[in-house]
Each structure stands twice: as C-alpha cells, then as structure tokens.
Write an enzyme that holds these catalytic residues in place. Sequence first.
Site, mmCIF file in Angstrom:
data_model
loop_
_atom_site.group_PDB
_atom_site.id
_atom_site.type_symbol
_atom_site.label_atom_id
_atom_site.label_comp_id
_atom_site.label_asym_id
_atom_site.label_seq_id
_atom_site.Cartn_x
_atom_site.Cartn_y
_atom_site.Cartn_z
ATOM 1 N N GLU A 28 -0.220 -9.521 -0.308
ATOM 2 C CA GLU A 28 -1.650 -9.801 -0.161
ATOM 3 C C GLU A 28 -2.325 -9.927 -1.530
ATOM 4 O OE1 GLU A 28 -3.062 -7.691 3.882
ATOM 5 O OE2 GLU A 28 -1.930 -6.382 2.562
ATOM 6 N N GLY A 71 0.809 -5.084 0.975
ATOM 7 C CA GLY A 71 -0.297 -5.248 0.044
ATOM 8 C C GLY A 71 0.077 -5.986 -1.229
ATOM 9 N N ALA A 73 0.839 -1.194 0.000
ATOM 10 C CA ALA A 73 0.000 0.000 0.000
ATOM 11 C C ALA A 73 0.877 1.247 0.000
ATOM 12 C CB ALA A 73 -0.917 0.000 1.219
ATOM 13 N N GLU A 85 4.364 -5.109 8.102
ATOM 14 C CA GLU A 85 3.606 -3.972 8.636
ATOM 15 C C GLU A 85 3.845 -3.708 10.115
ATOM 16 O OE1 GLU A 85 1.092 -5.316 5.073
ATOM 17 O OE2 GLU A 85 2.418 -6.224 6.539
#
Length: 274
Positions: free
Chosen positions: A114, A111, A66, A134
């Site tokens: 993910e 992300g 992200a 994270e």
Amino acid sequence: MSGALLEEETHGRVRVLRINRPEVHNALNDQVLAQLGDTIGKLGSDGSTRAVVVTGTGTKAFSAGADLETLATMDTREAHVFLRAGQHALRQLEHSGIPVIAAVNGVALGGGFELALACSFSLLSETASLGLPEAGLGLIPGFGGTQRLVKAVGPAAARYLMLTGRSLDAWRAHQIGLSALPPAVPDELLPTAVSVAEEISRRGPQACRSILQSVREGQDAPLDTGLALEAALAAIAVGGPEATEGINAFRSRRVPDFDALSAAGKPHLGREST
C-alpha cells in the site's frame, strides 16, 4: 541518522528515506508512518528537495506491512485510529509536490504494498514480491489498498489479488504496470532509483508539481473536468518563468537553469496577455 526508524541520505537535490526496522522486516508502526508522512510533507515544501526515494533497510524487505504485534493488541476503536493515521500518512506521500519513488528492494506485503501504491511510481528489485495477504489473517487492507490497487490494475485483478492473497513476483508486477522500469538486479536498484530521481530533479520543479497535481486530481474526475484542469495548469506553465527559461535554453542549445529561478525567488505567475 543511524539507528533512527527512518534514516535519511542526501544526494544533491534528492533525498533517500530508508525504513529502518530490519528486525521486523521494516514493518510499519504508528511512529514510522507518522515520520514518513511528516518528513515527505516537509521535503515537498522546502524548496530545495526535488525528489524523494523511499526504500527499506536490508535486502529482504521493503516493508512486510503493518506491525502485527501492534494490531494484535488493538480493539476496534484503536484500530480505526491507527488505520486512519496510516491513511493520512500515505496521503501525504500521494499529495506531495515532489515525486516520491518507491525503490522496492524485497517483499512489499500488506501495508508495504500500500505504501508503494501511494508513491508516484515504483521501481523493483528482481527479488521484490508484492501482495495483499490480509484476508488470510481475517483482515482486509486498511491503508488504501482496496482503493489504489483497483486504479492501478483494474477491479478484476485487484479483487483476485486481495481475495486469494497471492503475491506477484517482480517481473509479473512489471508486466501489469506496477513498476515504471523492468526489475533491477538488487545492487543496482537504489542507484537506479537515485539516478531517475536526479533526472527528474533537473526538470522544471513547478512543471513537475503541476503534472503530479493534474494526474492526481484528474484520475477520478470526468474527462472534461480533467481536461479543463490540465488546460489551466498548462496555461499557467506557458506564462511562467520556467517556460521562459526552458524555451530560451532550447533556442540557445544550453541546459536550462531552473535553479537560478528558485534562487532568485521568482514566483510562478502567468504573464498577462497583451
């Protein structure tokens, strides 16, 4: 579509989608996520695309996760909206009626990892590394990592990777089941992914849809529920036009022509028993 956030290439019945933000290591912002989810949703129902390959621009990153510059400006409410939108986009990949293959060409962190977990399966470059770092930033995975990684490698390994933030190199990721094939040399990754997608594209498209559905819906269900779903989908396949074409082709020692069924617009309905 050069210059777009999501570049597209067509290889026959296979579509390659390339995240195109190399200046930020292909970080995922709301626009990229929305375009990715919407595009794969449309391709999954257009009737002509049989498989999708997702990769990143350049040689360094599949996606570094992200966009931190975006997250840094958000309050709790804004972050929740962003994260739920990202989860929705990845669910569109996960629920696509066609296989979505992640060609992980470099780092896949946060992300980006993910995203790969939401795909049907991943293929890795030897230069790939995967991780959910994270917690080192005071964050936690928010695009489904705490849920999908557990299913992929088990709860103990998933907790270890998320709590320590350690990354897996390509070979270790393959050893624990995070890639479908051994890692490829960088220049061969995308051709290999397209070749695998083309191989899938020659299979019965409705059969592929049913396999994806059976795996997706059965993995979280009790075994008896999953077996019942599998039997229902398999029975529909037995009674459908793809099976008729496939079995006839096998008997005639020819390649089945599933495209002819699509061109004729034949519905996939089971034959009534007699």
